[in-house]
Motif scaffolding. Sequence first.
Motif, PDB file in Angstrom:
ATOM      1  N   PRO A 157       0.826  -1.217   0.000  1.00 21.57           N
ATOM      2  CA  PRO A 157       0.000   0.000   0.000  1.00 21.57           C
ATOM      3  C   PRO A 157       0.856   1.261   0.000  1.00 21.57           C
ATOM      4  N   PRO A 158       0.279   2.395  -0.385  1.00 19.24           N
ATOM      5  CA  PRO A 158       0.979   3.674  -0.250  1.00 19.24           C
ATOM      6  C   PRO A 158       1.324   3.928   1.217  1.00 19.24           C
ATOM      7  N   ALA A 159       2.274   4.812   1.431  1.00 21.69           N
ATOM      8  CA  ALA A 159       2.719   5.134   2.793  1.00 21.69           C
ATOM      9  C   ALA A 159       1.534   5.581   3.643  1.00 21.69           C
ATOM     10  N   GLY A 160       1.414   4.983   4.825  1.00 21.22           N
ATOM     11  CA  GLY A 160       0.379   5.380   5.764  1.00 21.22           C
ATOM     12  C   GLY A 160      -0.970   4.732   5.541  1.00 21.22           C
ATOM     13  N   ILE A 161      -1.096   3.848   4.544  1.00 17.58           N
ATOM     14  CA  ILE A 161      -2.373   3.210   4.202  1.00 17.58           C
ATOM     15  C   ILE A 161      -2.336   1.743   4.611  1.00 17.58           C
ATOM     16  N   ASP A 217      -6.920   5.742  11.544  1.00 14.47           N
ATOM     17  CA  ASP A 217      -8.252   5.212  11.849  1.00 14.47           C
ATOM     18  C   ASP A 217      -9.317   5.705  10.881  1.00 14.47           C
ATOM     19  N   ASP A 218      -8.931   6.527   9.900  1.00 15.02           N
ATOM     20  CA  ASP A 218      -9.894   7.116   8.978  1.00 15.02           C
ATOM     21  C   ASP A 218     -10.085   6.238   7.745  1.00 15.02           C
ATOM     22  N   LEU A 219     -11.338   5.938   7.433  1.00 21.71           N
ATOM     23  CA  LEU A 219     -11.650   5.195   6.225  1.00 21.71           C
ATOM     24  C   LEU A 219     -11.493   6.122   5.019  1.00 21.71           C
ATOM     25  N   VAL A 220     -10.645   5.738   4.073  1.00 19.66           N
ATOM     26  CA  VAL A 220     -10.385   6.595   2.918  1.00 19.66           C
ATOM     27  C   VAL A 220     -10.677   5.896   1.592  1.00 19.66           C
ATOM     28  N   GLY A 221     -10.996   4.606   1.628  1.00 17.92           N
ATOM     29  CA  GLY A 221     -11.315   3.889   0.399  1.00 17.92           C
ATOM     30  C   GLY A 221     -12.133   2.651   0.705  1.00 17.92           C
ATOM     31  N   ALA A 222     -13.025   2.306  -0.199  1.00 13.30           N
ATOM     32  CA  ALA A 222     -13.866   1.118   0.000  1.00 13.30           C
ATOM     33  C   ALA A 222     -14.195   0.500  -1.351  1.00 13.30           C
ATOM     34  N   ALA A 223     -14.118  -0.827  -1.397  1.00 12.48           N
ATOM     35  CA  ALA A 223     -14.574  -1.595  -2.553  1.00 12.48           C
ATOM     36  C   ALA A 223     -15.459  -2.701  -2.008  1.00 12.48           C
ATOM     37  N   LEU A 224     -16.750  -2.626  -2.291  1.00 14.31           N
ATOM     38  CA  LEU A 224     -17.752  -3.518  -1.700  1.00 14.31           C
ATOM     39  C   LEU A 224     -18.167  -4.557  -2.728  1.00 14.31           C
ATOM     40  N   ALA A 225     -18.033  -5.823  -2.345  1.00 13.10           N
ATOM     41  CA  ALA A 225     -18.207  -6.917  -3.290  1.00 13.10           C
ATOM     42  C   ALA A 225     -19.450  -7.745  -2.979  1.00 13.10           C
ATOM     43  N   LEU A 226     -19.980  -8.362  -4.022  1.00 14.05           N
ATOM     44  CA  LEU A 226     -21.097  -9.290  -3.914  1.00 14.05           C
ATOM     45  C   LEU A 226     -20.672 -10.637  -4.486  1.00 14.05           C
ATOM     46  N   ASN A 227     -21.232 -11.683  -3.930  1.00 14.52           N
ATOM     47  CA  ASN A 227     -21.044 -13.030  -4.456  1.00 14.52           C
ATOM     48  C   ASN A 227     -22.413 -13.518  -4.903  1.00 14.52           C
ATOM     49  N   VAL A 228     -22.762 -13.237  -6.152  1.00 12.43           N
ATOM     50  CA  VAL A 228     -24.106 -13.515  -6.654  1.00 12.43           C
ATOM     51  C   VAL A 228     -24.258 -15.007  -6.899  1.00 12.43           C
ATOM     52  N   PRO A 229     -25.259 -15.650  -6.312  1.00  9.73           N
ATOM     53  CA  PRO A 229     -25.436 -17.095  -6.498  1.00  9.73           C
ATOM     54  C   PRO A 229     -25.563 -17.470  -7.969  1.00  9.73           C
ATOM     55  N   ASP A 230     -24.926 -18.585  -8.330  1.00 10.23           N
ATOM     56  CA  ASP A 230     -25.006 -19.184  -9.669  1.00 10.23           C
ATOM     57  C   ASP A 230     -24.256 -18.402 -10.745  1.00 10.23           C
ATOM     58  N   ALA A 231     -23.727 -17.224 -10.423  1.00 14.64           N
ATOM     59  CA  ALA A 231     -23.021 -16.448 -11.441  1.00 14.64           C
ATOM     60  C   ALA A 231     -21.583 -16.908 -11.607  1.00 14.64           C
ATOM     61  N   ASN A 232     -20.991 -17.482 -10.555  1.00 13.28           N
ATOM     62  CA  ASN A 232     -19.592 -17.889 -10.551  1.00 13.28           C
ATOM     63  C   ASN A 232     -18.676 -16.722 -10.903  1.00 13.28           C
ATOM     64  N   GLU A 233     -19.080 -15.535 -10.504  1.00 12.04           N
ATOM     65  CA  GLU A 233     -18.278 -14.333 -10.688  1.00 12.04           C
ATOM     66  C   GLU A 233     -18.412 -13.457  -9.451  1.00 12.04           C
ATOM     67  N   GLY A 234     -17.335 -12.815  -9.083  1.00 12.87           N
ATOM     68  CA  GLY A 234     -17.438 -11.777  -8.081  1.00 12.87           C
ATOM     69  C   GLY A 234     -17.950 -10.499  -8.726  1.00 12.87           C
ATOM     70  N   HIS A 245      -7.440  11.608  -1.015  1.00  6.03           N
ATOM     71  CA  HIS A 245      -6.517  10.488  -1.155  1.00  6.03           C
ATOM     72  C   HIS A 245      -6.535   9.891  -2.560  1.00  6.03           C
ATOM     73  N   ARG A 246      -7.177  10.568  -3.492  1.00  4.67           N
ATOM     74  CA  ARG A 246      -7.190  10.077  -4.865  1.00  4.67           C
ATOM     75  C   ARG A 246      -5.839  10.332  -5.534  1.00  4.67           C
ATOM     76  N   GLY A 247      -5.567   9.554  -6.566  1.00  4.69           N
ATOM     77  CA  GLY A 247      -4.299   9.695  -7.270  1.00  4.69           C
ATOM     78  C   GLY A 247      -3.142   8.983  -6.602  1.00  4.69           C
ATOM     79  N   ARG A 248      -3.415   8.200  -5.568  1.00  4.43           N
ATOM     80  CA  ARG A 248      -2.357   7.486  -4.842  1.00  4.43           C
ATOM     81  C   ARG A 248      -2.362   5.984  -5.143  1.00  4.43           C
ATOM     82  N   GLY A 249      -3.235   5.547  -6.019  1.00  4.18           N
ATOM     83  CA  GLY A 249      -3.292   4.139  -6.364  1.00  4.18           C
ATOM     84  C   GLY A 249      -4.136   3.300  -5.425  1.00  4.18           C
TER      85      GLY A 249
END
Length: 316
Positions: A157-161, A217-234, A245-249
Amino acid sequence: MRPLAPSLPPGYRCRPWTPGDVPALHALVSDCERDLYGLSRTDAGAVAADLTRPGLVPELDTVLVCDPLGRVVARAWVDRRSEVDVHPEHRGRGLGAALLDWTLARARQAGTDRVVQTVPDADTGAVALLRAHGYRPLVTAWLLHHVTSAEPEVPGPPAGITVRPFRAGDGPAAHVLVQDAFDDWQERRQEYEEWASHTVERPAFAPEQSALAFAGDDLVGAALALNVPDANEGYLEQVAVRRDHRGRGIARLLLRHIFRAFHRTGVHSCTLWTHSDTGALGLYLRAGMTVRHSSTVYRKELDRPGGRPGAAGAGP
């Protein structure tokens, strides 16, 4: 106010949705998706969440259509946005046109300025129908996917993340982060209950495959995932990074965490939707995702009382 009824072809009947209809509606939407894409990506939780939209009154704003044998073969709802689905075996009989007319009539009855509907570009019949009814393109949406044969590498991760999976109690902070990040393009901020019904409280939500980024302790990024039944894909329902915090990868880092987390469960493909208003397509392409399908969001301006059209230029 009395519910409006669509003018259906002979033999079909309709009524509003109820929560007990969710399994049949899910089966309908799944059949439509398989006909168009070869697989289903919608879970029952997504259908149920439509009934919880703020302001939507199921008795007035939803229609379920049954054939003479009582099978659910079409549905529609309208509440600023709208959706219409007709089972592949019942297309070409006028159901789609009747339900589209109903969405416009109901929207006018409710005093709505405009109606928005998203249609896959591959569904040429639906595209032609919308255009014939005066709908105009608003934004383009893309379904992107990423396939991994070997376990994806995750850079440091970037420094401090720091990055970790979603935990119980993270919902309120993730909600604020997402709403702040989407303020630039979304029509309105969602209250927690509405947002959660589509994400962290949805039965398909995958907390262990979701990833959160913190600066201290600050939330600065989130990626929320689903596991859809029968799709076999995330599926990545939402990806957001705090503006300062954008532009930091961080977004690319969260994606790699999710790709690896799903790969470790035996799921080697992940998908997500983005659209042209977000400006994020380039980010996902650089992260190794490719476009699988495209859709267009169409909008129709409606006459206000007195015959004045709604103001153009507002978001969907």
